[in-house]
Design a protein around this motif. Structure first.
Motif, PDB file in Angstrom:
ATOM      1  N   HIS A   1      -9.815  -6.071   2.045  1.00  0.00           N
ATOM      2  CA  HIS A   1      -9.341  -4.942   1.240  1.00  0.00           C
ATOM      3  C   HIS A   1      -8.027  -5.353   0.589  1.00  0.00           C
ATOM      4  O   HIS A   1      -7.172  -5.981   1.223  1.00  0.00           O
ATOM      5  N   PHE A   2      -7.836  -5.000  -0.686  1.00  0.00           N
ATOM      6  CA  PHE A   2      -6.603  -5.293  -1.412  1.00  0.00           C
ATOM      7  C   PHE A   2      -5.843  -4.003  -1.668  1.00  0.00           C
ATOM      8  O   PHE A   2      -6.428  -2.978  -2.030  1.00  0.00           O
ATOM      9  N   GLY A   3      -4.527  -4.060  -1.508  1.00  0.00           N
ATOM     10  CA  GLY A   3      -3.698  -2.897  -1.807  1.00  0.00           C
ATOM     11  C   GLY A   3      -2.238  -3.194  -1.523  1.00  0.00           C
ATOM     12  O   GLY A   3      -1.905  -4.167  -0.831  1.00  0.00           O
ATOM     13  N   HIS A   4      -1.347  -2.370  -2.071  1.00  0.00           N
ATOM     14  CA  HIS A   4       0.078  -2.543  -1.810  1.00  0.00           C
ATOM     15  C   HIS A   4       0.411  -2.107  -0.381  1.00  0.00           C
ATOM     16  O   HIS A   4       0.032  -1.009   0.037  1.00  0.00           O
ATOM     17  N   VAL A   5       1.076  -2.991   0.340  1.00  0.00           N
ATOM     18  CA  VAL A   5       1.408  -2.757   1.742  1.00  0.00           C
ATOM     19  C   VAL A   5       2.874  -3.107   1.956  1.00  0.00           C
ATOM     20  O   VAL A   5       3.348  -4.153   1.479  1.00  0.00           O
ATOM     21  N   ALA A   6       3.608  -2.249   2.637  1.00  0.00           N
ATOM     22  CA  ALA A   6       4.963  -2.601   3.054  1.00  0.00           C
ATOM     23  C   ALA A   6       4.876  -3.729   4.080  1.00  0.00           C
ATOM     24  O   ALA A   6       4.108  -3.629   5.041  1.00  0.00           O
ATOM     25  N   MET A   7       5.647  -4.803   3.872  1.00  0.00           N
ATOM     26  CA  MET A   7       5.509  -5.993   4.720  1.00  0.00           C
ATOM     27  C   MET A   7       5.702  -5.669   6.203  1.00  0.00           C
ATOM     28  O   MET A   7       4.993  -6.177   7.063  1.00  0.00           O
ATOM     29  N   GLU A   8       6.664  -4.806   6.500  1.00  0.00           N
ATOM     30  CA  GLU A   8       6.927  -4.490   7.905  1.00  0.00           C
ATOM     31  C   GLU A   8       5.813  -3.644   8.519  1.00  0.00           C
ATOM     32  O   GLU A   8       5.764  -3.469   9.739  1.00  0.00           O
TER      33      GLU A   8
END
Length: 470
Positions: A63-70
């Motif tokens: 799945h692709f999407g914007h994720v906060a790294m933490e």
């Protein structure tokens, strides 16, 4: 075999069904997160367009999407089990694979897992500050994708250590976070993972050459009679493919831009015009290729023979081989240095298994050179890149005590030192490359020393905002 992201540790191994193991991994998790905060990417971000595994099947696994790294969810994922799988090589060929660790192979299997596990966080540490000089948001995103997946590969090995090796395994899992790349007192196990990755050209070379070594090491472990290790490595290879893609296309784009600048300014010396000359690219190829060859170990190895015979570690694509998969009566030709001259010896094929794997790697590396040379040829430039001789700049194996030129000629120490800066990156070369490393964080923009990619990620355009910085 879908992955349950409602768990504290996402997994498809039914951690909830083994409370003791679950508690052990949950106690290791804070230490991992502390390591990530202190040794992971240094550039602060709001979120990154990342790929996250959601299944282990062949299709639609990510799945692709914007994720906060933490908030990225690292977990434990194994490929689906084949209940009919049999050992494909060695003395026990044809017998059912092992679901538990045989006592007589416990130490060797643990060592193999620890060495593989040690490389995963090492590369994150080596690349920690690269984001500060990213040539584009596209490249910055790719760096972060590589980093989070190396972190997940660490989880893969830690799971095996916790699940199958008891107290010793738990102690080794802790030690994986205590060693650091390049640390004088507690370095990483393998030499290539203590080298610096100070610039993006080095990063592209690392992901092409060194991650390609990782592909072949994982491929041999995928053949293992220890089925949980095999299934772990099979899924890791899915993720590893992207890392090599970053290297292949990254060098491709550098070569493309170098050729553009050579034609535009009608000169091979494009350094004053903000480019990386072909001769410098060749030196970087020479260095990273030779350092990565050392990761295969000595060309003659009793350890490799013993691992194969025991069923612990097979050959690349073992089941496609046309021999008896035992090799007890087979021989192999190996290059030796005798009386200042190169010659050949015949040795047991079992002793030459590292050389066999190295040969598969070399053939694979040659494909990249062909690709980059097509770019050079198309530009009308007659200076192709090449792979140096396998004996060049070696610190491990049969050539470690000798000086071999890129063309394969044995030379003395004085001749080597006199020509070293012509074959390997000099201080001036590295300083020039470093001088080009200026961050470009505006969507759709890119540094002048590298060409933009042919296409974006997951159907997105190049000018997509792949990373939101804080």
């Amino acid at each position: 075999m879908s992955i349950d992201y409602s768990e504290k540790i996402p997994n498809n191994v039914d951690l909830a069904g083994d409370r003791k193991l679950q508690r052990a991994l949950e106690s290791w998790q804070p230490n991992f997160l502390d390591w990530w905060k202190t040794m992971g990417p240094a550039v602060p971000t709001e979120d990154v367009y990342l790929r996250t595994a959601v299944d282990v099947g062949q299709e639609g696994w990510a799945h692709f999407g914007h994720v906060a790294m933490e908030e990225y969810r690292w977990g434990v994922f194994l490929s689906e089990r084949n209940p009919d799988r049999r050992i494909a090589f060695g003395e026990q060929k044809g017998e059912p694979v092992w679901q538990q660790v045989p006592g007589e192979y416990r130490a060797d299997l643990q060592r193999l897992i620890v060495i593989q596990g040690d490389t995963e966080p090492a590369s994150v540490e080596q690349q920690r500050r690269l984001g500060e000089t990213a040539p584009s948001l596209y490249d910055l995103r790719n760096l972060f994708q590589v980093n989070v997946e190396e972190g997940r590969h660490l989880w893969a090995m830690v799971y095996l250590l916790h699940a199958y090796f008891g107290r010793n395994g738990r102690e080794e899992a802790e030690a994986l976070l205590q060693r650091n790349s390049g640390d004088l007192d507690s370095p990483r196990i393998l030499g290539a993972f203590n080298e610096e990755t100070p610039d993006w050209l080095s990063f592209y070379m690392f992901t092409y050459f060194t991650d390609r070594d990782g592909k072949y090491q994982l491929g041999t472990l995928k053949e293992s009679a220890f089925d949980p290790l095999s299934r772990t490595c099979e899924f890791m290879l899915k993720e590893e493919a992207h890392h090599m893609f970053v290297g292949t296309t990254g060098i491709d784009r550098v070569v493309t831009r170098t050729c553009e600048l050579m034609r535009e300014h009608d000169t091979v010396d494009i350094a004053p015009h903000g480019g990386i000359p072909l001769d410098v690219l060749q030196k970087y190829v020479n260095f990273h290729y030779s350092v990565s060859l050392d990761l295969f170990g000595s060309e003659q190895s009793t350890n490799a023979a013993n691992y194969f015979t025991a069923g612990l570690k097979g050959r690349w694509q073992e089941e496609r081989r046309g021999d008896d998969h035992r090799l007890t009566d087979d021989s192999a030709s190996i290059v030796v240095v005798r009386d200042g001259q190169m010659g050949t010896d015949e040795v047991s094929a079992l002793l030459a298994l590292n050389l066999d794997l190295q040969g598969e790697y070399v053939k694979d590396c040659e494909n990249g050179l062909k690709r980059w040379n097509r770019v050079i040829e198309k530009a009308g430039i007659e200076t192709p890149l090449y792979l140096p001789h396998v004996g060049f700049n070696r610190e491990v194996g049969l050539f470690a005590e000798h000086h071999v030129t890129p063309a394969g000629r044995l030379v003395g120490t004085d001749a080597w030192e006199a020509e070293r800066d012509r074959w390997l990156p000099s201080d001036a070369d590295r300083a020039h490359v470093q001088s080009l490393m200026r961050p470009v964080y505006e969507p759709g923009k890119i540094a002048g020393w590298v060409a933009p990619p042919v296409s974006g990620i997951n159907g997105r355009p190049f000018d997509y905002e792949y990373v939101h910085l804080t």
